[in-house]
Design a protein around this motif. Sequence first.
Motif, PDB file in Angstrom:
ATOM      1  N   GLU A   1       0.815  -1.226   0.000  1.00  0.00           N
ATOM      2  CA  GLU A   1       0.000   0.000   0.000  1.00  0.00           C
ATOM      3  C   GLU A   1       0.847   1.274   0.000  1.00  0.00           C
ATOM      4  O   GLU A   1       0.340   2.360  -0.264  1.00  0.00           O
ATOM      5  CB  GLU A   1      -0.998   0.008   1.161  1.00  0.00           C
ATOM      6  N   HIS A   2       2.126   1.154   0.275  1.00  0.00           N
ATOM      7  CA  HIS A   2       3.014   2.325   0.254  1.00  0.00           C
ATOM      8  C   HIS A   2       3.708   2.526  -1.091  1.00  0.00           C
ATOM      9  O   HIS A   2       4.366   3.545  -1.293  1.00  0.00           O
ATOM     10  CB  HIS A   2       4.076   2.210   1.347  1.00  0.00           C
ATOM     11  N   MET A   3       3.583   1.571  -1.987  1.00  0.00           N
ATOM     12  CA  MET A   3       4.331   1.638  -3.248  1.00  0.00           C
ATOM     13  C   MET A   3       3.928   2.822  -4.130  1.00  0.00           C
ATOM     14  O   MET A   3       4.801   3.510  -4.658  1.00  0.00           O
ATOM     15  CB  MET A   3       4.202   0.325  -4.023  1.00  0.00           C
ATOM     16  N   LEU A   4       2.638   3.070  -4.322  1.00  0.00           N
ATOM     17  CA  LEU A   4       2.230   4.197  -5.176  1.00  0.00           C
ATOM     18  C   LEU A   4       2.707   5.532  -4.612  1.00  0.00           C
ATOM     19  O   LEU A   4       3.261   6.341  -5.363  1.00  0.00           O
ATOM     20  CB  LEU A   4       0.721   4.199  -5.402  1.00  0.00           C
ATOM     21  N   PRO A   5       2.519   5.802  -3.312  1.00  0.00           N
ATOM     22  CA  PRO A   5       3.069   7.063  -2.791  1.00  0.00           C
ATOM     23  C   PRO A   5       4.587   7.170  -2.943  1.00  0.00           C
ATOM     24  O   PRO A   5       5.107   8.248  -3.236  1.00  0.00           O
ATOM     25  CB  PRO A   5       2.658   7.057  -1.313  1.00  0.00           C
TER      26      PRO A   5
END
Length: 166
Positions: free
Chosen positions: A105-109
Amino acid sequence: MASKDDAPVGAANGNGETAQPSLNVLAQYVKDLSFESPGAPNSLRGRDKAPGIAINVNVNANPLSDKQFDVNLTLNAKASFDQEVLFNVELVYGGVFAIAGFPQEHMLPILFIECPRLLFPFARQIIVEATRNGGFPPLMLDPIDFAQMFQQKLAEDQAASKVKVS
């Protein structure tokens, strides 16, 4: 004697746990650079007021492997005075990043906020030099809030998905 703190970042320690998350810049490069001054040398003369400058920023990311990503920061700046285009500079500046140990869930940011934040100072300097070498005062781009850009893009995508026609 080596301790578990000496293990490479992202490597498993003796307990089978992974070490700290890591974000590394493996390479940076100019993918595309264009500078046009269609009205030169007339466009270089002094003026009583500043030209209008339109700036457009875009970020794209593509996976190269499970842990490596190519992130491209695109900057377009167009200066015009009345109907005359003084200059148009376009830059696509890329970076290859190794990213490991972060939750999905942190990859796009990370890809759309942190990576372009790391690339921006270098891309900004290229724009400065291109405009100065083109005979104009150096164009100093203000810092860009990539987090706000990312949030705005997410909101636009959510609004577009609600409007889909069935």
